[in-house]
Scaffold this active site. Sequence first.
Site, PDB file in Angstrom:
ATOM      1  N   GLU A  50     101.200  26.019  21.105  1.00 54.74           N
ATOM      2  CA  GLU A  50      99.343  26.892  21.162  1.00 54.74           C
ATOM      3  C   GLU A  50      99.549  27.483  22.957  1.00 54.74           C
ATOM      4  O   GLU A  50     100.069  26.465  23.761  1.00 54.74           O
ATOM      5  CB  GLU A  50      98.653  26.025  21.441  1.00 54.74           C
ATOM      6  CG  GLU A  50      98.055  26.035  19.641  1.00 54.74           C
ATOM      7  CD  GLU A  50      96.783  24.954  19.356  1.00 54.74           C
ATOM      8  OE1 GLU A  50      97.022  24.114  18.421  1.00 54.74           O
ATOM      9  OE2 GLU A  50      96.778  23.988  20.572  1.00 54.74           O
ATOM     10  N   ASP A  61      86.441  23.996  27.254  1.00 55.71           N
ATOM     11  CA  ASP A  61      87.399  22.886  27.614  1.00 55.71           C
ATOM     12  C   ASP A  61      86.324  21.927  28.702  1.00 55.71           C
ATOM     13  O   ASP A  61      85.470  22.487  29.700  1.00 55.71           O
ATOM     14  CB  ASP A  61      87.803  23.632  27.830  1.00 55.71           C
ATOM     15  CG  ASP A  61      89.209  24.317  27.440  1.00 55.71           C
ATOM     16  OD1 ASP A  61      89.641  23.522  26.288  1.00 55.71           O
ATOM     17  OD2 ASP A  61      88.788  25.441  26.384  1.00 55.71           O
TER      18      ASP A  61
END
Lengths: 278, 406
Positions: A50, A61
């Site tokens: 990824e 995040d």
Amino acid sequence: MTNRIDTRLADLRKQGRAAFVTFLMAGDPDPATSLAIVEALPEAGADIIEIGMPFTDPMADGPAIQAAGLRALKGGMTLRKTLDLVRGFRAGDDHTPIVLMGYYNPIYIYGVETFLADAKAAGVDGLIIVDLPPEEDEELCLPAMAAGLNFIRLATPTTDDKRLPAVLANTSGFVYYVSITGITGAAAANAARVGEAVARIKRHTRLPVCVGFGIRTPDAARDIAGAADGAVVGTALVEALAKSLDAGSRATPATVKAVADLTASLAQGVRAAARAAG
Amino acid sequence: MTIQKPNSFRSGPDERGHFGMFGGRFVAETLMPLILDLEKAYAEAKADPAFQREMNGYLKDYVGRPSPLYFAQRLTEHLGGAKIYLKREELNHTGSHKVNNVLGQIMVARRMGKQRIIAETGAGQHGVATATLCARFGLDCVVYMGAVDVARQEPNVIRMEMLGAKVVPVQSGTRTLKDAMNEALRDWVTNVHDTFYCIGTVAGPHPYPMMVRDFQSIIGVETRAQMQEAEGRLPDSLIACIGGGSNAMGLFHPFLDDPSVEIFGVEAAGHGLDKLHAASLTGGRPGVLHGNRTYLLMDADGQIQDAHSISAGLDYPGIGPEHSWLHETGRVTYLSATDEEALSAFQLLSRLEGIIPALESAHAIARVIDLAPKRPKDHLMVVNLSGRGDKDVPQVGDILKSRKTT
């Protein structure tokens, strides 16, 4: 349609082991080092890669991945250069699946159709877009599937049985189960609870289920890999990269090796897992 | 792009939260089930007469509504044109229009059984309103505020803490309102089981832009009735400042289908539109951030750019999606005012009317200064005085003092 993700996950299933999925930010800390890191990942044991698309406002995040995105942006990274990175990687590896992960705005600004064509041509296999739930499938999910890219959806502890069918309806490649309610890098995932959640998802789909968020060590990777079709590690790798940088956040001769070494030990953890999911 | 004129400007959003192409629900899957729950809870509350009755009681006795519609005689004489009325939202409890929305959301949160409230704040007005109502109803309150804003709006930080809220200074990104919103979203995604996110403006994922607009519409509803009483007719123009755009939407919405009413929104032009500013409609283009598609300030790669305004409450690189739609349909005219213009207007209103406006509201006054003289004396102009300037007194005082000494 068979693609690299389906092929890789089917192969691993035959081998009787879970996939090890790595996450790193494109262009962190600079485009050349980032390419060298990505190129080192398959040999170190990554089964699926990824690659984060940097964004100024990564709402899901934690601090480590926020900082990685800002380092990449400071180094001049753009979505176009992220596709260059994939193209560079593909020149030497035509088998390892590449999944781009990030937020919708840079893609929307690039232009959805152009982006999908360019991503496909660069060798991207799938997309994970954090801020596109099924309610917004017309934006990118349906066009991506039509363009032959997997659209990998996040399922979370709040995605109940009533909602799962909607989440899984236009998902392909694999299901990414977010093991905690929270941001990346925050808490540790509990393997027993993850196992129950994976079993619950599997009652609704035949797609493989990979699990991420909260996996930081080879032991945790082993435990999760025993409960799912794949384990995703991001924050721990990004932190290893960050620790190898000099005081000015520039790459050092130790940077690529720091990431590759941790990848190798995590991969060993994944390979040591007793295969439970099936 | 040609935008088809709708039959009504007041019928949005559609069931998926869209105002034309704007709005939507661009959030992480973790939040989606809760957003659907909220949509349902809000629809039920809206239809429940007991909810409306209870809210009206608090609006009257706790907030102090209706807020007056005041004829600003000296400002009118000074400018020599339109007859200027101020909608006195700054007289509300907590000092701004923000409390209208917070009261509504806190009552919805209580219906949903949520015990923990989080909020983002720029100038601190929304944070203070949230801390106030959490104190009143005995709820836990955490307010995210950019570290830059914590420094420039210290009086509000002290107030929030006195009210029992925890203020978290946000150090990420540009350390202003957008980063406070990112951090609030991160908290929400983590504590989704017991936490209600009380968004301060007409932005975010559906149903927030609609819900916040509905709660703020009391401003326009009252203005209609008060102007009718004062002058026996509708106003001819409305003016309000815009960051996210909640005070403006609250004033504008009840008048959107009255074509005789000219409507002006005023964005923050910061140091100037060719320099750092916060005017998303004037200087931005459509993108996706914080749960909705709307006009945003960003670079060619879709990265969000730093906004700047002297006013912390307008220092945001986006705007509510309904404003983006009203801009594209042409129903509302969006203008801007610079830091300097806002500072001058701040002083002018203080001296002429004895009302110290918030720096945010001073942006609206700044445009009144050019618009009013160009209108005839029988033109009725309403300015939303969205907040009072007490919180800005130290900051403006420092700026003026530094000019005297240099």
